[in-house]
Design a protein around this motif. Sequence first.
Motif, mmCIF file in Angstrom:
data_model
loop_
_atom_site.group_PDB
_atom_site.id
_atom_site.type_symbol
_atom_site.label_atom_id
_atom_site.label_comp_id
_atom_site.label_asym_id
_atom_site.label_seq_id
_atom_site.Cartn_x
_atom_site.Cartn_y
_atom_site.Cartn_z
ATOM 1 N N ASN A 161 -7.110 -59.989 4.785
ATOM 2 C CA ASN A 161 -8.047 -59.472 6.043
ATOM 3 C C ASN A 161 -6.425 -58.656 5.997
ATOM 4 O OD1 ASN A 161 -10.391 -59.457 5.914
ATOM 5 N ND2 ASN A 161 -10.000 -61.381 6.828
ATOM 6 N N ARG A 169 -3.936 -50.641 2.850
ATOM 7 C CA ARG A 169 -5.349 -50.121 3.354
ATOM 8 C C ARG A 169 -5.576 -48.552 2.568
ATOM 9 N NH1 ARG A 169 -8.619 -50.296 8.915
ATOM 10 N NH2 ARG A 169 -10.014 -48.801 8.134
ATOM 11 N N LEU A 174 -13.089 -46.410 5.818
ATOM 12 C CA LEU A 174 -13.252 -46.861 7.608
ATOM 13 C C LEU A 174 -13.569 -47.678 8.452
ATOM 14 C CD1 LEU A 174 -14.001 -42.729 7.942
ATOM 15 C CD2 LEU A 174 -11.646 -43.800 8.980
ATOM 16 N N ASN A 175 -14.730 -48.132 7.360
ATOM 17 C CA ASN A 175 -15.432 -48.954 8.224
ATOM 18 C C ASN A 175 -15.862 -50.067 6.931
ATOM 19 O OD1 ASN A 175 -16.422 -48.304 10.307
ATOM 20 N ND2 ASN A 175 -17.791 -46.602 9.862
ATOM 21 N N HIS A 176 -14.953 -50.269 6.371
ATOM 22 C CA HIS A 176 -15.070 -51.683 5.265
ATOM 23 C C HIS A 176 -13.113 -50.821 4.820
ATOM 24 C CE1 HIS A 176 -17.113 -54.430 2.110
ATOM 25 N NE2 HIS A 176 -15.583 -54.379 2.720
ATOM 26 N N PRO A 177 -12.200 -52.006 5.286
ATOM 27 C CA PRO A 177 -10.926 -51.847 5.144
ATOM 28 C C PRO A 177 -11.029 -52.292 3.642
ATOM 29 C CG PRO A 177 -11.262 -52.564 7.014
ATOM 30 C CD PRO A 177 -12.347 -52.434 6.983
ATOM 31 N N ILE A 266 -15.629 -55.768 -10.995
ATOM 32 C CA ILE A 266 -17.086 -54.996 -9.782
ATOM 33 C C ILE A 266 -16.909 -54.766 -9.185
ATOM 34 C CG2 ILE A 266 -18.222 -56.464 -8.089
ATOM 35 C CD1 ILE A 266 -17.804 -59.271 -9.913
ATOM 36 N N HIS A 267 -15.727 -55.134 -8.228
ATOM 37 C CA HIS A 267 -15.516 -54.387 -7.118
ATOM 38 C C HIS A 267 -14.531 -53.026 -7.043
ATOM 39 C CE1 HIS A 267 -18.066 -56.925 -4.538
ATOM 40 N NE2 HIS A 267 -16.946 -57.911 -5.304
ATOM 41 N N THR A 273 -15.014 -59.129 0.576
ATOM 42 C CA THR A 273 -16.131 -59.698 -0.303
ATOM 43 C C THR A 273 -15.286 -60.442 -1.463
ATOM 44 O OG1 THR A 273 -15.677 -57.654 -2.064
ATOM 45 C CG2 THR A 273 -17.596 -57.376 -0.210
ATOM 46 N N PRO B 81 -25.115 -62.317 -0.737
ATOM 47 C CA PRO B 81 -23.676 -61.414 -0.843
ATOM 48 C C PRO B 81 -23.776 -59.563 -1.063
ATOM 49 C CG PRO B 81 -23.578 -63.233 -1.971
ATOM 50 C CD PRO B 81 -25.648 -63.126 -1.750
ATOM 51 N N GLU B 82 -22.473 -59.618 -0.768
ATOM 52 C CA GLU B 82 -21.705 -58.327 -0.951
ATOM 53 C C GLU B 82 -21.366 -57.816 -2.223
ATOM 54 O OE1 GLU B 82 -19.766 -57.273 2.451
ATOM 55 O OE2 GLU B 82 -21.749 -56.313 3.543
ATOM 56 N N PHE B 107 -23.751 -52.701 4.751
ATOM 57 C CA PHE B 107 -22.550 -51.081 4.530
ATOM 58 C C PHE B 107 -21.590 -51.917 3.689
ATOM 59 C CE2 PHE B 107 -18.937 -49.555 5.636
ATOM 60 C CZ PHE B 107 -19.388 -48.224 5.995
ATOM 61 N N GLY B 108 -22.032 -53.213 2.885
ATOM 62 C CA GLY B 108 -20.812 -53.385 2.172
ATOM 63 C C GLY B 108 -21.625 -53.336 1.052
ATOM 64 N N ASP B 111 -20.963 -49.245 -2.224
ATOM 65 C CA ASP B 111 -19.980 -49.014 -2.683
ATOM 66 C C ASP B 111 -19.650 -50.410 -3.403
ATOM 67 O OD1 ASP B 111 -17.690 -48.394 -4.484
ATOM 68 O OD2 ASP B 111 -16.507 -47.169 -2.856
ATOM 69 N N PRO B 112 -19.154 -50.856 -4.168
ATOM 70 C CA PRO B 112 -20.010 -50.305 -6.223
ATOM 71 C C PRO B 112 -21.088 -50.889 -5.958
ATOM 72 C CG PRO B 112 -18.521 -51.815 -6.445
ATOM 73 C CD PRO B 112 -18.383 -52.282 -4.488
ATOM 74 N N LYS B 175 -13.779 -56.111 13.870
ATOM 75 C CA LYS B 175 -13.077 -55.850 13.550
ATOM 76 C C LYS B 175 -12.958 -54.358 14.326
ATOM 77 C CE LYS B 175 -13.646 -57.899 9.129
ATOM 78 N NZ LYS B 175 -13.731 -57.505 7.853
ATOM 79 N N ILE B 177 -12.495 -51.159 13.610
ATOM 80 C CA ILE B 177 -13.068 -50.193 13.173
ATOM 81 C C ILE B 177 -13.945 -49.498 13.778
ATOM 82 C CG2 ILE B 177 -13.273 -51.817 10.120
ATOM 83 C CD1 ILE B 177 -15.974 -51.499 10.811
ATOM 84 N N PRO B 178 -14.151 -47.961 13.214
ATOM 85 C CA PRO B 178 -14.711 -46.955 13.851
ATOM 86 C C PRO B 178 -15.687 -47.348 14.550
ATOM 87 C CG PRO B 178 -13.316 -45.855 11.914
ATOM 88 C CD PRO B 178 -13.569 -47.421 11.919
ATOM 89 N N GLN B 179 -16.821 -47.809 13.912
ATOM 90 C CA GLN B 179 -18.324 -48.141 14.518
ATOM 91 C C GLN B 179 -18.526 -48.666 16.044
ATOM 92 O OE1 GLN B 179 -20.662 -49.448 11.323
ATOM 93 N NE2 GLN B 179 -20.626 -47.913 10.736
ATOM 94 N N GLY B 206 -12.256 -60.284 14.500
ATOM 95 C CA GLY B 206 -11.735 -60.876 12.783
ATOM 96 C C GLY B 206 -12.468 -60.558 11.599
ATOM 97 N N ASP B 207 -13.922 -60.710 12.184
ATOM 98 C CA ASP B 207 -15.107 -61.252 11.190
ATOM 99 C C ASP B 207 -16.163 -61.153 11.708
ATOM 100 O OD1 ASP B 207 -15.502 -60.871 8.608
ATOM 101 O OD2 ASP B 207 -14.497 -62.659 7.901
ATOM 102 N N TRP B 208 -17.650 -60.681 10.790
ATOM 103 C CA TRP B 208 -18.662 -60.270 10.645
ATOM 104 C C TRP B 208 -18.981 -61.754 11.604
ATOM 105 C CZ3 TRP B 208 -18.977 -55.386 12.885
ATOM 106 C CH2 TRP B 208 -18.248 -54.455 11.836
ATOM 107 N N GLU B 362 -15.821 -40.016 13.462
ATOM 108 C CA GLU B 362 -15.823 -40.651 12.381
ATOM 109 C C GLU B 362 -15.115 -41.852 11.955
ATOM 110 O OE1 GLU B 362 -19.617 -40.355 9.863
ATOM 111 O OE2 GLU B 362 -20.130 -39.714 11.793
ATOM 112 N N SER B 363 -13.732 -41.049 12.294
ATOM 113 C CA SER B 363 -12.450 -42.021 12.380
ATOM 114 C C SER B 363 -11.545 -42.009 13.357
ATOM 115 C CB SER B 363 -11.667 -40.612 11.344
ATOM 116 O OG SER B 363 -11.341 -39.797 12.140
#
Lengths: 354, 377
Positions: A161, A169, A174-177, A266-267, A273, B81-82, B107-108, B111-112, B175, B177-179, B206-208, B362-363
């Motif tokens: 993390n 990074r 942005l929202n998913h480092p 995968i990623h 993740t 899971p993502e 959110f996760g 992508d991908p 975390k 992050i912008p949001q 630090g985490d969700w 958003e940033s």
Amino acid sequence: MSKGIPHALNKVVEPFLIIVGSLSISMMLFGAFVAAAGANPFEVYQTMYRAAFGTSFSWQNTLIRAAPLMLTALCTALPGYLGLIIIGGEGAVVMGGLFAAIVALTMPNAPPMVVLTTMALAGMAAGAIWLAIGGALRHYRAVNETISSLLLNYIAIALLNHLVTSTFRDSESLNHPSTHHIGEANMIGLIPGTDLHWGLVFGIVACVLSWFLMHHTVFGFASQIAGGNVRAAQIAGLPVGRLILIVCCVAGAAGGLAGMVEVAAIHGRANDTLNANYGYAGILVAFVARNNPLAIIPVAVLLGGIRASSGLLQRAHELPDATVLVMQGIIFLVILFSETLYGRFSRMPKQGAV
Amino acid sequence: MSTSNKLTRRQLLTGTAAAGALGLWGGLPWPDRAWGADKVKMGFIFVGPRDDYGYNQAHFEGKSAVAKLDWVKAFDEEKVPETIEVQKTMESMVKLDGAQVLFPTSFGYFDPHILKVAPQFPNIQFLHCGGLYQEGKHPQNVGSYFGYIDESQYVAGIVAGGMSKSGKLGFVAAKPIPQVLRNINNYTLGARSIKPNTTVNVIFTGDWSLPVREAEATNSLVDQGIDVITCHVDSPKVVITTAEKRGIYCTGYHCNQSKLAPKGYLTGAEWNWAKVYMDYAELIRNRQPIPHLVRGGLKQGLVKVSEYHQIVPGAVRNQAEAAKAKFMSGSMVVYKGPIKDNTGRVVIAAGKEHVQTDIWLESMDWLVEGVVGSTKS
């Protein structure tokens, strides 16, 4: 000679019977649980079968979930030969994935095969070092390896993390480092004709090689001696410390490879993740397989199938996701209880032989 | 006697045969498909449990609302899971349940995972919660939706500021992050709009989803003298129940947690996914084109504010309602200069405005003046 055959047969038949027996008892218990929850257990099992093994799609779904578990199960199974209980697979996966991504980003112009090989080596090295820390602490400083390997998981996650939110990074994540993408060209493809990535092949090969190492080499024999009795091994002149370090390294390398596959198949990047609890699920697989690398393969497939069936169970029977966790828990407990049965069946043939 | 007995048996047999035949009919695939043909089939995927009193429950409530329509068949899966597992869940919902539209809500997942699966099923819509869709870059059958829940946080901040006696509020955040930063800043700006000396102590866990740390953070904030708390983590349950136990006020997030804190739950910032999912279902039923981006705040009904607790006095309510009315009319601009960050740097010069849809927001990587804490946790 005639005595040897039933004995050897017994070594295969006994665990087989006990495992099949405990699985059947687990299924009965779980069936009762499902019935109590208001669903028809037979329909539930039918749905589970359809979702896990019923069609080629479900088989692929099951196998793709089993692939990382084969590798992470080795993290617990191999040190088990030396009498160590290491539960640091999660940390090995995370470190493997993280460093695989980092090295890939340092070589933007290299051909994909070179990048992938380097990634695999870096991931395996990172995982190896991570588990070896636990093994070394155990041997040289007498720190309980179960606790230290568990705590190393949290350190690995924190390190991941930290690095993906700072040094490595991608400023656009942005929202998913996350780190930068390793590049589409560098991704591991699928096994031709399937929807499965190569992680499955890595998992099976790693399990077979580990089995060979532990059961058919001098090194494996020495490890088993050291696992049986450290004092005796030391008196016999076996380098116990080196054995522990090497086995932990091999085990960690398997976990690190699982992390590398997550990134490369995968990623495409390293981010949180990677911490998807494959390491912890691997502990369960190793326990059920009684640390035998060959048995890990079917057990991982079984667990993958159970996980794969969760979705359809939720959709078709409106059962919560926790249902399959209950099933996993029941299987785990029954198998632990069944440990006490080993050796009880072998008395009879021995008496008969005399 | 015997004749009547035989008759009954025959009746019984015919009856059983008929029932069996009926059962067979039911088992055949075509009637099911015929009945289901005009139904809109919607699949929902959640990253956590449906009943987390948080992010996932908010989506599940939206799903439950749309599932009540008799022309919709909605199904869902929790705790996905993502990883590649979500790809398999999406494929399975399309292949086995015939989903026409999927809502992978975490959110996760984008992508991908969505980007990989969507091109394989060009006739299926993949609508993702998070506002990540970019025209020209992402597949045609992908879209995203997101709500400006920071507007609700601004209103909740006013209530929190109005009810605080110490002038110190608390914020437990996952975390930097912008949001998340936007929610913290809006909450602070809301509180300071009525009491300019209010401060907000923030702790990043630090985490969700870290229940133990969330409880520690809440207790530590209460010990620092805050008397109203809110949060931005996946499940506010721990923060809200801990606050209630410590006898302080709280404002909720994601969905309504008033049941968890009957004494102290002042109000809260909630999603209103029911509206979003109903709108999508309507579009699909009428075979109308689906917009690639759906965004909105209080005005568009994508987010809402929980009902105020009865202890919130009229004066505070009026201030909150006044701000809400400005959001509803579209005249509210929260980020209007001069605004300083909490290190004293001017981030928005006097006379400059950043409206809600401004991409610059958003940033966001700064905390507004009045927040006690740092993004470098």
